[in-house]
Design a protein around this motif. Sequence first.
Motif: not given
Length: 138
Positions: A102-105, A107-111, A118-124
């Motif tokens: 899974d892509i978690i973060i 850069n500082n991108l919100k997508f 991104i960011p991967h809400e569940k895992n983060l």
Amino acid sequence: MSYNTVILLLGSNINNPEKNIETALLELEAKVGLILSKSKLILTKPVEFDSSNIFCNIAVKIKTQFSPFKLLSEIKAIERKMGRTKDSSYFQVYQDRIIDIDIIIFNNLKFISGKLLIPHEKNLYHRDFAREIINNVK
């Protein structure tokens, strides 16, 4: 040349999970980019589904030239190469898996799109084990 800093979370709970993680890390370095740092491997119980198979998990920070969608495409290709032909979105339920990346973060991108968050809400934010190892590679 522009590089992106990305945190990935890998998990496996069937067919020799530690070896699967090792193989996936080699594939990531060969196809995606340089691994800058890694968390320790941890063992966890399955989350959001029942299984007697314990997960092996690791977080890694990588440097890549890929865009988010190109990175997702490469990650899915690695998963398929390792034997995971369909992911959880296909089955609409979590199951045992040979590899999950899974892509978690990114850069500082919100997508937000239908295929990528991104960011991967569940895992983060919602999974303690993930948050713990992700913080070890930031």
